[in-house]
Scaffold this active site. Structure first.
Site, mmCIF file in Angstrom:
data_model
loop_
_atom_site.group_PDB
_atom_site.id
_atom_site.type_symbol
_atom_site.label_atom_id
_atom_site.label_comp_id
_atom_site.label_asym_id
_atom_site.label_seq_id
_atom_site.Cartn_x
_atom_site.Cartn_y
_atom_site.Cartn_z
ATOM 1 N N GLN A 1 0.840 -1.203 0.000
ATOM 2 C CA GLN A 1 0.000 0.000 0.000
ATOM 3 C C GLN A 1 0.877 1.257 0.000
ATOM 4 O OE1 GLN A 1 -1.209 -2.580 2.311
ATOM 5 N NE2 GLN A 1 -2.564 -3.089 0.605
ATOM 6 N N ASN B 1 -3.634 0.619 -3.180
ATOM 7 C CA ASN B 1 -3.057 -0.721 -3.265
ATOM 8 C C ASN B 1 -2.049 -0.787 -4.415
ATOM 9 O OD1 ASN B 1 -4.524 -2.187 -1.188
ATOM 10 N ND2 ASN B 1 -6.350 -1.907 -2.471
ATOM 11 N N CYS C 1 -6.352 1.066 6.041
ATOM 12 C CA CYS C 1 -5.155 0.214 6.054
ATOM 13 C C CYS C 1 -4.547 0.313 7.446
ATOM 14 C CB CYS C 1 -4.148 0.667 4.999
ATOM 15 S SG CYS C 1 -2.596 -0.261 5.067
ATOM 16 N N GLY C 2 -4.673 -0.740 8.220
ATOM 17 C CA GLY C 2 -4.209 -0.701 9.613
ATOM 18 C C GLY C 2 -2.707 -0.573 9.735
ATOM 19 N N ASN C 3 -1.973 -1.419 9.027
ATOM 20 C CA ASN C 3 -0.508 -1.363 9.151
ATOM 21 C C ASN C 3 0.039 -0.051 8.602
ATOM 22 O OD1 ASN C 3 -0.227 -3.930 10.332
ATOM 23 N ND2 ASN C 3 -0.387 -4.913 8.327
ATOM 24 N N ASN D 1 -11.142 -8.404 0.966
ATOM 25 C CA ASN D 1 -9.958 -9.005 1.569
ATOM 26 C C ASN D 1 -10.400 -10.340 2.171
ATOM 27 O OD1 ASN D 1 -7.936 -6.606 1.515
ATOM 28 N ND2 ASN D 1 -9.834 -5.704 2.307
ATOM 29 N N GLU E 1 -4.938 -10.067 0.396
ATOM 30 C CA GLU E 1 -5.452 -8.700 0.369
ATOM 31 C C GLU E 1 -6.016 -8.309 -0.992
ATOM 32 O OE1 GLU E 1 -3.480 -5.317 1.866
ATOM 33 O OE2 GLU E 1 -2.311 -6.481 3.314
ATOM 34 N N CYS F 1 -1.940 -7.967 7.650
ATOM 35 C CA CYS F 1 -2.975 -7.010 7.250
ATOM 36 C C CYS F 1 -3.694 -6.566 8.525
ATOM 37 C CB CYS F 1 -3.961 -7.655 6.272
ATOM 38 S SG CYS F 1 -5.333 -6.559 5.817
ATOM 39 N N GLY F 2 -3.541 -5.293 8.852
ATOM 40 C CA GLY F 2 -4.086 -4.784 10.117
ATOM 41 C C GLY F 2 -5.602 -4.816 10.164
#
Ligand SMILES: N[C@@H](CCC[C@H](N)C(=O)O)C(=O)O
Length: 317
Positions: free
Chosen positions: A81, A101, A110-112, A226, A244, A253-254
């Protein structure tokens, strides 16, 4: 020359404390993304989820899908990402963030990547607390004393039309997907992006690539999805593999970890606070009872920084 990996931003002073240790020069062709010439970048990762940070707040520029795809090519700047920072739309936020993406498609969450930009910004301004806005809402981030980052990912959306699914479903926690009966029902959750979580007896035995690539595009998901395969190891520990949307198989993936924590708690498989082990490492997910928000805590790492030019990218640390 190999680039040093795994250097943790601690959120104290400077752009990122580790950046001064990084020395290298690399050249990559930027023929398909000339609008990004001379822009600095930061390459980070969250548990091996490859994140490119483009801070365009001073000189905003659209990043078309083709430019994202060009940058993400092998041998250029491969990422899962890109987190693109634009001037804030609200006075109380540090930036408005667009999430792209590697296939050029856009995501609401997007968590991470959010942990990465939190560490980047916290280090830049010397604060421990940062607020961002994305298409999915506000992202409240706090740097922990041990260098980990906690993000309030907001409340999950569980209605079929919010996820979204292509048809009405009364109970989104157990949806049988046509053609995939052998996998059992999946739990559907939106964390600002669509997730389907399958519960499996052995997550390491799942053919994530084959199933994920097909399920991502299943007609049940009008915006694709996802796809996660979760093995509950104990009431507070889950093993997770993720395919993802728009990026393929990733090391972490967070938002999938959040969607999985919500799904296992919602179906009585775990409590509301769980450790989620992904190929890249562990996240702690806490689906807070008081307000229904999901808190995600985990590490980030700075890899290298650089500047994009019309025909090369040179390291700038
Ligand atoms: N890696 C991310 C999720 C990124 C977006 C996703 N691929 C989508 O299109 O929804 C994370 O850490 O959450």
């Amino acid at each position: 020359m190999p680039l040093p990996m795994g250097q943790h931003c601690d959120g104290r002073g400077g752009a990122c404390a580790a950046s001064r240790h990084i020395r290298s020069t690399v050249f990559w062709c930027l023929d398909a993304a000339p609008m990004l010439a001379h822009r600095p970048f930061v390459k980070m990762n969250g548990l091996g989820n490859e994140i490119l940070v483009l801070d365009l707040r001073h000189e905003p520029e659209d990043v078309p899908a083709a430019a994202a795809r060009a940058l993400a090519r092998p041998g250029v700047l491969p990422f899962d990402q890109a987190m693109v920072l634009y001037p804030p739309r609200r006075a109380d936020t540090a930036a408005f963030v667009r999430i792209l993406n590697s296939d050029g498609s856009e995501s609401g969450a997007c968590g991470n990547g959010t942990r990465c930009i939190a560490a980047y910004e916290a280090g830049r301004i010397g604060e421990r607390h940062v607020l961002f806005e994305s298409a999915a809402g506000l992202l409240d981030c706090v740097m922990q004393p041990d260098g980990q980052v906690t993000v309030d990912m907001g409340a999950p959306r569980l209605g079929w039309d919010a996820i979204p699914l292509a048809r009405p479903v009364a109970d989104t926690s157990a949806v049988q997907i046509e053609g995939f009966a052998s996998l059992g029902p999946a739990s559907m959750v939106s964390m600002g992006n669509p997730h389907a979580v399958f519960f499996v007896p052995d997550a390491n035995a799942v053919d994530v690539e084959a199933l994920g690539a097909t399920l991502e595009h299943h007609p049940l998901f009008p915006e694709r999805a996802n796809i996660s395969f979760a093995q509950v190891l104990s009431p507070d520990h889950i093993l997770l593999h993720v395919w993802e949307r728009g990026a393929g198989r990733t090391r972490a993936c967070g938002t999938a970890a959040c969607a999985t924590g919500v799904s296992t708690a919602r179906t009585g498989r775990t409590g509301r606070k769980v450790r989620v082990t992904l190929p890249g490492g562990d996240l702690v997910i806490d689906w807070r009872a008081s307000d229904g928000h999901v808190l995600m805590t985990g590490p980030v790492a700075l890899e290298f920084t650089g500047t994009l030019t019309s025909d090369m990218i040179t390291e700038a640390a």
